[in-house]
Design a protein around this motif. Structure first.
Motif, PDB file in Angstrom:
ATOM      1  N   GLY A  89      -7.398   7.209  -3.612  1.00  0.00           N
ATOM      2  CA  GLY A  89      -6.296   8.033  -3.798  1.00  0.00           C
ATOM      3  C   GLY A  89      -5.440   7.561  -4.759  1.00  0.00           C
ATOM      4  N   ASN A  90      -5.198   6.145  -4.861  1.00  0.00           N
ATOM      5  CA  ASN A  90      -4.289   5.456  -5.414  1.00  0.00           C
ATOM      6  C   ASN A  90      -4.762   4.656  -6.933  1.00  0.00           C
ATOM      7  OD1 ASN A  90      -4.938   2.958  -4.701  1.00  0.00           O
ATOM      8  ND2 ASN A  90      -3.550   3.084  -2.807  1.00  0.00           N
ATOM      9  N   ASP A 109       0.563   4.460  -2.646  1.00  0.00           N
ATOM     10  CA  ASP A 109       0.446   5.833  -2.222  1.00  0.00           C
ATOM     11  C   ASP A 109       1.568   6.688  -2.679  1.00  0.00           C
ATOM     12  OD1 ASP A 109      -2.090   4.932  -1.063  1.00  0.00           O
ATOM     13  OD2 ASP A 109      -1.402   5.162   0.848  1.00  0.00           O
ATOM     14  N   GLN A 110       2.731   6.363  -2.356  1.00  0.00           N
ATOM     15  CA  GLN A 110       3.960   7.389  -2.799  1.00  0.00           C
ATOM     16  C   GLN A 110       3.799   7.716  -4.442  1.00  0.00           C
ATOM     17  OE1 GLN A 110       6.343   8.645  -1.288  1.00  0.00           O
ATOM     18  NE2 GLN A 110       6.193   7.717   0.493  1.00  0.00           N
ATOM     19  N   LEU A 111       3.467   6.576  -5.315  1.00  0.00           N
ATOM     20  CA  LEU A 111       3.396   6.805  -6.750  1.00  0.00           C
ATOM     21  C   LEU A 111       2.324   7.723  -6.864  1.00  0.00           C
ATOM     22  CD1 LEU A 111       4.590   5.885  -9.405  1.00  0.00           C
ATOM     23  CD2 LEU A 111       2.657   4.346  -9.626  1.00  0.00           C
ATOM     24  N   ALA A 112       1.227   7.567  -6.142  1.00  0.00           N
ATOM     25  CA  ALA A 112       0.084   8.689  -6.284  1.00  0.00           C
ATOM     26  C   ALA A 112       0.678   9.974  -5.959  1.00  0.00           C
ATOM     27  CB  ALA A 112      -1.164   8.141  -5.545  1.00  0.00           C
ATOM     28  N   LEU A 113       1.194  10.138  -4.812  1.00  0.00           N
ATOM     29  CA  LEU A 113       1.384  11.447  -4.331  1.00  0.00           C
ATOM     30  C   LEU A 113       2.543  12.014  -5.442  1.00  0.00           C
ATOM     31  CD1 LEU A 113       1.679  13.544  -2.181  1.00  0.00           C
ATOM     32  CD2 LEU A 113       3.500  12.262  -1.335  1.00  0.00           C
ATOM     33  N   LYS A 114       3.349  11.246  -5.936  1.00  0.00           N
ATOM     34  CA  LYS A 114       4.313  11.774  -6.885  1.00  0.00           C
ATOM     35  C   LYS A 114       3.687  12.264  -8.252  1.00  0.00           C
ATOM     36  CE  LYS A 114       8.873  11.075  -8.888  1.00  0.00           C
ATOM     37  NZ  LYS A 114      10.122  10.209  -8.972  1.00  0.00           N
ATOM     38  N   SER A 115       2.659  11.643  -8.621  1.00  0.00           N
ATOM     39  CA  SER A 115       1.975  11.977  -9.767  1.00  0.00           C
ATOM     40  C   SER A 115       1.175  13.537  -9.618  1.00  0.00           C
ATOM     41  CB  SER A 115       0.789  10.937 -10.063  1.00  0.00           C
ATOM     42  OG  SER A 115       0.194  11.332 -11.394  1.00  0.00           O
ATOM     43  N   HIS A 116       0.398  13.637  -8.521  1.00  0.00           N
ATOM     44  CA  HIS A 116      -0.141  14.813  -7.949  1.00  0.00           C
ATOM     45  C   HIS A 116       0.769  15.864  -8.046  1.00  0.00           C
ATOM     46  CE1 HIS A 116      -4.247  13.730  -7.429  1.00  0.00           C
ATOM     47  NE2 HIS A 116      -3.993  12.662  -7.108  1.00  0.00           N
ATOM     48  N   ASN A 134      -9.339  16.891 -10.611  1.00  0.00           N
ATOM     49  CA  ASN A 134      -8.952  15.927  -9.816  1.00  0.00           C
ATOM     50  C   ASN A 134      -7.764  15.976  -9.054  1.00  0.00           C
ATOM     51  OD1 ASN A 134      -9.563  12.840  -8.950  1.00  0.00           O
ATOM     52  ND2 ASN A 134      -7.198  12.400  -9.893  1.00  0.00           N
ATOM     53  N   LEU A 135      -6.834  16.838  -9.887  1.00  0.00           N
ATOM     54  CA  LEU A 135      -5.339  17.253  -9.190  1.00  0.00           C
ATOM     55  C   LEU A 135      -5.608  17.717  -7.871  1.00  0.00           C
ATOM     56  CD1 LEU A 135      -2.452  17.803  -9.841  1.00  0.00           C
ATOM     57  CD2 LEU A 135      -3.091  19.847 -10.412  1.00  0.00           C
ATOM     58  N   ARG A 136      -4.806  17.283  -6.965  1.00  0.00           N
ATOM     59  CA  ARG A 136      -4.767  17.595  -5.465  1.00  0.00           C
ATOM     60  C   ARG A 136      -3.531  18.276  -5.152  1.00  0.00           C
ATOM     61  NH1 ARG A 136      -9.214  17.451  -6.654  1.00  0.00           N
ATOM     62  NH2 ARG A 136     -10.844  16.296  -5.772  1.00  0.00           N
ATOM     63  N   LYS A 137      -3.398  19.563  -5.324  1.00  0.00           N
ATOM     64  CA  LYS A 137      -1.867  20.115  -5.089  1.00  0.00           C
ATOM     65  C   LYS A 137      -1.610  20.064  -3.455  1.00  0.00           C
ATOM     66  CE  LYS A 137      -1.403  24.038  -8.317  1.00  0.00           C
ATOM     67  NZ  LYS A 137      -1.228  25.413  -8.684  1.00  0.00           N
ATOM     68  N   ASP A 138      -2.526  19.981  -2.592  1.00  0.00           N
ATOM     69  CA  ASP A 138      -2.159  19.713  -1.280  1.00  0.00           C
ATOM     70  C   ASP A 138      -2.149  18.172  -0.680  1.00  0.00           C
ATOM     71  OD1 ASP A 138      -4.768  19.251  -1.556  1.00  0.00           O
ATOM     72  OD2 ASP A 138      -5.517  20.251   0.298  1.00  0.00           O
ATOM     73  N   SER A 139      -2.056  17.383  -1.716  1.00  0.00           N
ATOM     74  CA  SER A 139      -1.973  15.856  -1.335  1.00  0.00           C
ATOM     75  C   SER A 139      -0.767  15.585  -0.693  1.00  0.00           C
ATOM     76  CB  SER A 139      -2.041  15.121  -2.694  1.00  0.00           C
ATOM     77  OG  SER A 139      -2.164  13.681  -2.348  1.00  0.00           O
ATOM     78  N   THR A 140      -0.803  14.944   0.598  1.00  0.00           N
ATOM     79  CA  THR A 140       0.035  14.375   1.306  1.00  0.00           C
ATOM     80  C   THR A 140       0.110  12.843   1.549  1.00  0.00           C
ATOM     81  OG1 THR A 140      -0.955  14.639   3.304  1.00  0.00           O
ATOM     82  CG2 THR A 140       0.161  16.572   2.740  1.00  0.00           C
ATOM     83  N   ILE A 141       1.406  12.410   1.755  1.00  0.00           N
ATOM     84  CA  ILE A 141       1.212  10.836   2.082  1.00  0.00           C
ATOM     85  C   ILE A 141       0.271  10.511   3.250  1.00  0.00           C
ATOM     86  CG2 ILE A 141       3.337  10.510   3.692  1.00  0.00           C
ATOM     87  CD1 ILE A 141       2.555   8.319   0.670  1.00  0.00           C
ATOM     88  N   ARG A 173       0.960  -1.163   0.045  1.00  0.00           N
ATOM     89  CA  ARG A 173      -0.103   0.030   0.140  1.00  0.00           C
ATOM     90  C   ARG A 173       0.783   1.326   0.013  1.00  0.00           C
ATOM     91  NH1 ARG A 173      -4.909   1.901   2.479  1.00  0.00           N
ATOM     92  NH2 ARG A 173      -4.654   4.322   2.450  1.00  0.00           N
ATOM     93  N   GLU A 174       1.887   1.335   0.531  1.00  0.00           N
ATOM     94  CA  GLU A 174       2.736   2.591   1.106  1.00  0.00           C
ATOM     95  C   GLU A 174       3.454   2.806  -0.425  1.00  0.00           C
ATOM     96  OE1 GLU A 174       1.953   0.622   4.720  1.00  0.00           O
ATOM     97  OE2 GLU A 174       3.047  -0.312   2.681  1.00  0.00           O
TER      98      GLU A 174
END
Length: 426
Positions: free
Chosen positions: A259-260, A198-205, A232-239, A194-195
């Motif tokens: 999220g992912n 989520d890291q890949l999703a965060l990097k995409s945003h 759909n873009l989340r500039k404030d997305s965090t892990i 899962r981690e």
């Protein structure tokens, strides 16, 4: 058949799309024709195509109404292109946009046409609704009845359960599983944490947010229906925010979340392709060239973990034909249907054991992940099925044009166990 035909180079000379919108938001009251027409009109305006007769326009939608049976031609007729420009609908699930580009590129390469547009559109908000099968049969029977009495006999057969509407279901007909359901199996089978997802999703945003801030998308997107950016873009997305989301498919032991995974989305995109001669005559820049493409399919009914892994095979065959390795690229664009599917693809390529088990002759090896989806991809932009191909090809062409030289690798997976890969060069 003429066997002396010279294969011509196929240039990417333009791109355009409208912002992508999560379903039932900004585009809730518009449909495929309006979105695709807006994307095409934006392309026409940018590249001075008003009144131009092009060789052909090809594209399609994965989900469309029966009255959209000639969708792309109807859209062309609503643009400023010469109305004599022919058009056709293609559909290959999430590969629709990139397959349309292959279709147009092949015609240019063979000298059948000098220029063409490839694109795709999908509206989940304007989803067609059908009647039940029993009600359909009753209505057809009543239509053929010759008297009111005969019609009434049919209508009296209707039961309350027959009135329940049917909507398209996001699942594979042979397994009953959605793409997310299949990919949950993929994540478990290939042990994708899962981690990492989520890291890949965060990097995409974060990558897409940075690209927007730097103006990368300024000339690529035509505002539409009050929307100027992908919503759909989340500039404030965090892990931490991503980690807090609950599983979306396997509620108990799942790792795929909202999220992912990509959400259901509305949007449209298109790219302008041409021969070198036509581009020069029109005074248009050659951004890059499409040089190779390959399609593959996999068995996924027995091997349900492999639904979205067909690009693994397409890439291997394509690289063999091109005489290249997976490491011979400056940029990689791998469609992020789900973070788990991207990470599985990379894991198989890196592993001799997994490559052999899935049927590859050899592992393709690791890539430099700093070159992967550098402007963000589908997890940030979202994924209107047929429109994703045009978005990705446009981004890759612009990246290579700005660099001035280089080679780009594109991979898009699709429902039905299919996938397309492409090489774009400058």
């Amino acid at each position: 058949m003429n066997t002396t035909t010279t294969i011509r180079k196929v240039a990417i000379v333009g791109y355009n799309r409208i912002p992508f919108a999560r379903a039932n938001t900004a585009y809730a009251d518009v449909g495929n024709q309006q979105m695709m027409t807006a994307a095409l009109n934006g392309l026409v305006d940018k590249y001075n195509l008003k009144g131009k007769l092009l060789g052909e326009v090809a594209g399609g939608a994965v989900i469309k109404h029966t009255y959209d049976n000639n969708l792309i031609r109807e859209c062309v007729m609503k643009t400023a292109l010469d109305p004599a420009t022919p058009a056709c609908d293609l559909q290959q699930a999430c590969d629709t946009g990139i397959e349309s580009a292959v279709y147009i590129a092949n015609k240019i390469a063979l000298g059948q046409i000098e220029s063409g547009i490839a694109g795709g559109v999908d509206s989940i908000s304007d989803m067609p609704i059908a009647v039940s099968e029993n009600l359909r049969k009753i209505l057809l029977g009543a239509r053929k009845a010759k008297s009111f009495g005969e019609k009434l006999k049919f209508f009296l057969k209707i039961r309350p359960k027959d009135l329940s509407p049917l909507v398209p279901r996001n699942e594979e007909p042979q397994t009953g599983l959605s793409m997310g359901g299949h990919t949950e199996i993929t994540a478990k089978y290939y042990k994708i944490p899962r981690e990492e997802q989520d890291q890949l999703a965060l990097k995409s945003h974060l990558n897409m947010a940075k690209a927007y801030d730097e103006g990368f998308f300024d000339d690529m997107i035509t505002p539409f229906n009050g929307l100027e950016k992908d919503n759909n873009l989340r500039k404030d997305s965090t892990i931490e925010k991503l980690a807090s989301l609950k599983p979306a498919f396997d509620k108990t032991n799942g790792t795929l979340t909202a999220g992912n995974s990509t959400p259901l989305t509305d949007g449209a995109s298109c790219i302008l392709l041409a021969s070198e001669e036509w581009a020069k005559e029109q005074g248009l820049p050659i951004l890059a060239y499409i040089t190779f493409a390959e399609i593959a399919a996999v068995e996924y009914v027995k091997n349900q973990q492999n639904l979205l892994l067909a690009p693994v095979f397409a890439a291997s065959r394509m690289l063999d034909k091109a005489g290249l390795t997976l490491q011979d690229f400056d940029y990689y664009e791998i469609h992020e249907a789900f973070a788990a599917q991207v990470l599985t693809t990379l894991k198989i390529w890196e592993s001799p054991e997994l490559s052999s088990a899935i049927g590859l002759k050899k592992p393709l090896g690791a890539i430099d992940r700093e070159k992967l989806n550098v402007k963000g991809s589908s997890l940030a932009a979202a994924h209107p099925f047929a429109a994703t191909g045009g978005r990705i090809i446009g981004v890759m062409a612009k990246l290579l044009n700005e660099k001035g030289s280089g080679r780009g690798f594109v991979s898009i997976c699709a429902a039905g166990g299919q996938g397309v890969t492409m090489i774009i060069e400058k």
